[in-house]
Design an enzyme around this catalytic site. Structure first.
Site, mmCIF file in Angstrom:
data_model
loop_
_atom_site.group_PDB
_atom_site.id
_atom_site.type_symbol
_atom_site.label_atom_id
_atom_site.label_comp_id
_atom_site.label_asym_id
_atom_site.label_seq_id
_atom_site.Cartn_x
_atom_site.Cartn_y
_atom_site.Cartn_z
ATOM 1 N N ASP A 77 0.994 -1.165 -0.035
ATOM 2 C CA ASP A 77 -0.046 0.104 -0.074
ATOM 3 C C ASP A 77 0.861 1.295 0.020
ATOM 4 O O ASP A 77 2.206 1.259 0.209
ATOM 5 C CB ASP A 77 -0.968 -0.086 1.335
ATOM 6 C CG ASP A 77 -2.149 0.834 1.098
ATOM 7 O OD1 ASP A 77 -2.554 1.564 0.187
ATOM 8 O OD2 ASP A 77 -3.094 0.533 2.018
ATOM 9 N N ASP A 114 -10.700 2.223 -3.358
ATOM 10 C CA ASP A 114 -11.516 1.907 -1.932
ATOM 11 C C ASP A 114 -13.039 2.053 -1.902
ATOM 12 O O ASP A 114 -13.565 1.665 -0.949
ATOM 13 C CB ASP A 114 -10.841 3.096 -0.846
ATOM 14 C CG ASP A 114 -9.380 2.545 -0.258
ATOM 15 O OD1 ASP A 114 -9.119 1.255 -0.762
ATOM 16 O OD2 ASP A 114 -9.025 3.322 0.473
HETATM 17 C C1 DGJ Z 1 -5.842 2.046 2.009
HETATM 18 C C2 DGJ Z 1 -6.197 0.378 1.265
HETATM 19 O O1 DGJ Z 1 -6.624 0.925 -0.114
HETATM 20 C C3 DGJ Z 1 -7.151 -0.130 2.000
HETATM 21 O O2 DGJ Z 1 -7.622 -1.099 1.151
HETATM 22 C C4 DGJ Z 1 -6.643 -0.311 3.357
HETATM 23 O O3 DGJ Z 1 -5.445 -1.497 3.047
HETATM 24 C C5 DGJ Z 1 -6.092 0.778 4.187
HETATM 25 N N1 DGJ Z 1 -5.146 1.567 3.041
HETATM 26 C C6 DGJ Z 1 -5.178 0.256 5.431
HETATM 27 O O4 DGJ Z 1 -4.572 1.352 5.822
#
Ligand code: DGJ
Length: 721
Positions: free
Chosen positions: A471, A541
């Protein structure tokens, strides 16, 4: 042979396209043609001249860098349009005059140093075109690599300072296309967090239209992909030129219609967030740009990009089937521990899911997003028996295990930052800005990467993992590297990206059997650089199906569905409504399926639905992963999203029609690239169709209710009667 050179004319041939340029007076490469395949050997450079355009004394008013369709437009030497290279010499001048100095044709390719690039195959050929600037003594080599089977050509350049003094690169654009005057539109993928890659189409006007990222990431806001198409082009007809960049940091893409109507389309590092000091004897490689031409509309362009990405960019498939994941994030956020994760593992195993992914919250003292990034060792309270034994217990249940990391970041509240405050990007004497309570590590500093390699070697090396979710949750604001000297600060963003790629390569070598899924707060780095190292990317997201649809649709213009990670979640409590849960699944199977809900606590009926969905998905997976993808209805311009896949062997067509909101009653039509001489059966209904009727289009009723869909699975059953 895909590259031929004769009489100072260079012709690059792919299966369906030709690209040609010639040397003006044996010196300056001038573009001749890019389009459908043809013999280009008789093409010649036309005289082009406008008043007020500077010219070389020796040629007079028949050739000017300002009017020529140059392959390598140079700043400061008579081309007043957007240029590809700005080089400042030791005397302060930015005038350069690179002149042809020879060529080579190579089998295979030469990769830009330390940067991701497309993998060659046995048919790949490269033209290396050398050009020399006599005053600075710099040698420029433009590499054109031809991927004939996908109708793709890539380009980047290498600059070698063979002079006696340092120079500074102040602008670098990896590829420049010169498109003949035509009434054209351009297509880009714009967005924001969390609504990435919405399709946007505009008319190409005279002057400059550009997209860029200044964020140190390819960004949620403007994806590096762009296309220029004839104004009448649609999904299946019309001419389209597409361009993309094998890079994940700040970039610039320019579409400029000049005084004569010619359209210059180029992409590269630009100048705002880039500069590079090249000392005597040093070499610089810019990242690779990728371009294509199709006469078969936007779908044709997408097919070229999709086949290219599958064959030449993505890492080899790590497993025979893509693991259907159960990710803990939207189900539990930071509230994870050994016991509740073991319940997730049981629920996954019982309901057809292949892998548990432990998302954020497993390390340091990470109980919320204010601390611990950088402290990549287990959270002792959450894992009292130790992470390794916990992972073994998950695996003993017969499922795979994946883990989340965010290696590029550090929280000020972390052991790492307390020990090494100088390892974060920050301008001297200024309070750094935070974003999600975090700072960006200085990946331009090799010591930072060395440290992370040894830390992950220890922490992750002790675990039996199958998957890593990488990430990246903030952008770079103060691009100042405490490691670099003042005169090299303009290099920070570029060197940062090279550091990121170095760490990706290390992970690939250290954990060769582990699948990497990329993520940047969803799809903030959904680009070809990341695809080089990641089997799939977390698309966004947003998991609410209505809001997801335009994101998935837009993503398919440049990227194949097999990269698109799509989860069914409990967004808006949708699992409470079987119709919505079904619709969420039908939306998710546009790409690679996963789940992001609290499965252990779900009612039995939801679990049973998940079991049915995972089983059904497995029957479709191959065609979604490898099939040829066609868009039909555009959810940005109408109420429906529809598309279909044609299987690799062309025996099946899997079609999906999604209608998120109720509409007034009307008939809708979907036409397919079927075999007009064959007969098909829809395996879902048993109904028979003539191939010609599928080509003509089938008509069906829309719905007057929300969350409606239609699916068809046509199988070729024989010759037409
Ligand atoms: C952003 C990501 O897009 C989410 O899926 C998740 O992993 C969060 N970060 C965790 O902090």
């Amino acid at each position: 042979m895909s590259i031929r050179v004769s009489n100072n004319t260079f012709v690059l041939q792919t299966e369906h396209t030709s690209y040609a340029f010639a040397l003006y007076d044996g010196k300056y490469p001038v573009h001749l043609y890019y389009g459908g395949k043809q013999d280009c050997t008789t093409l010649t450079i036309p005289n082009r001249y406008n008043a007020f355009s500077p010219y070389y004394k020796e040629y007079g008013m028949v050739y000017s860098p300002d009017c020529a369709w140059t392959e390598l437009p140079l700043f400061g030497n008579g081309d007043f349009r957007a240029t590809a290279l700005k080089l400042r010499g030791a005397d302060g001048s930015c005038v350069t005059d690179f002149v042809y100095d020879g060529y080579e044709i190579l089998t295979g390719r030469i990769c830009p140093e330390g940067l991701p690039c497309a993998d060659p195959d046995q048919n790949t050929q490269t033209l290396a075109l050398r050009m020399l600037d006599s005053v600075t003594g710099c040698l420029l080599i433009a590499y054109y690599t031809v991927f004939a089977d996908c109708d793709i050509i890539t380009r980047y350049f290498r600059l070698e300072n063979a002079g006696t003094a340092s120079v500074k690169i102040e602008r670098a654009m990896s590829a420049t296309l010169n498109i003949p005057p035509v009434d054209a539109d351009y297509v880009i993928l714009r967005g924001a967090y969390p609504r990435e890659r919405y399709y946007q189409r505009e008319h190409v006007a005279y002057g400059m239209q550009s997209i860029c990222s200044r964020r140190g990431a390819s960004s949620h806001q403007f994806n590096p992909f762009a296309a220029v198409c004839t104004h009448d082009a649609d999904e299946d007809t019309g001419e389209v030129y597409g361009i993309n960049f094998v890079y994940s940091g700040s970039y610039l893409t320019e579409i400029e219609k000049d005084q004569n109507g010619m359209i210059r389309l180029q992409t590269g590092l630009g100048e705002e967030n880039f500069g590079y000091l090249l000392e005597r004897g040093q070499t610089f490689d810019c990242p690779e740009a990728v371009f294509t031409y199709s006469a078969d509309g936007l779908n044709g362009m997408s097919h070229n990009f999709h086949s290219f990405i599958r064959a030449h960019i993505l890492p080899p498939e790590p497993f025979p089937t893509r693991p259907i994941v159960l990710n803990t994030w939207e189900a539990s956020y930071f509230d994870i521990d050994e016991n509740n994760l073991l319940r997730f593992a049981d629920a996954a195993k019982e309901n057809g899911i292949d892998m548990l992914v432990m998302d954020d919250g497993w390390f340091g003292k990470r109980d919320d997003d204010t601390s611990s990034l950088g402290d990549w060792y287990e959270h002792k309270t959450k894992f009292p028996t130790g992470l390794a034994s916990f992972v073994d217990r998950v695996k003993a249940k017969g499922i795979k295990f994946g883990i989340w990391i965010e290696p590029e970041m550090v929280n000020p509240d972390s052991d790492l930052y307390r020990a090494h405050p100088d390892w974060a990007l920050a301008a001297p004497g200024r309070e750094p800005l935070l974003s999600r309570h975090q700072m960006v590590l200085d990946f331009a500093n090799p010591a930072v990467i060395d440290y992370l390699e040894s830390l992950f070697d220890k922490t992750l090396g002790a675990l039996d993992i199958d998957y890593i979710k990488w990430d990246m949750n903030r952008n770079i604001s103060a691009a100042y590297s405490p490691y670099l000297p003042p005169e090299r600060q303009d290099e920070t963003q570029f060197r940062y990206m090279k550091g990121v790629y170095r760490l990706f390569r290390w992970f690939g070598e250290r954990f060769p059997k582990v699948m990497i899924e990329n993520c940047s707060g969803g799809g903030g780095r959904y680009d070809l650089g990341m695809m080089k190292y990641s089997t799939q990317i977390w698309t966004s997201d947003i998991t609410d199906p209505g809001l997801r649809i335009p994101i998935q649709h837009g993503s398919t213009y440049a990227y194949p569905p097999c990269v698109m990670s799509c989860h069914v979640s409990n967004s808006g409590n949708l699992t409470a409504d079987p119709r919505r849960l079904d619709f969420a699944f039908r939306t998710a199977i546009n790409g690679m399926l996963g789940y992001e809900l609290h499965l252990p606590d779900m009612p039995d009926q939801v679990k049973a639905t998940v079991r049915e969905q995972t089983a059904l998905y497995r029957t479709y997976e191959e065609i979604i992963k490898k099939g040829r993808f066609y868009r039909v209805h555009n959810p940005q311009t109408g109420p429906y999203y529809s598309y279909y896949f044609v299987s690799e062997d062309e025996s099946r067509i899997l079609a999906t029609f999604l209608q998120h909101k109720a509409q007034e009653r009307e008939d809708v039509r979907m036409a397919f690239r079927a075999d007009p001489m064959a007969r098909y059966t829809d395996e879902l209904t048993g109904k028979e169709y003539a191939g010609a009727a599928l080509c003509e289009g089938i008509t069906f009723e829309n719905s007057t209710e929300d969350y409606a869909y239609r699916m068809f699975l046509f199988r070729k059953v024989g010759e037409s009667l």
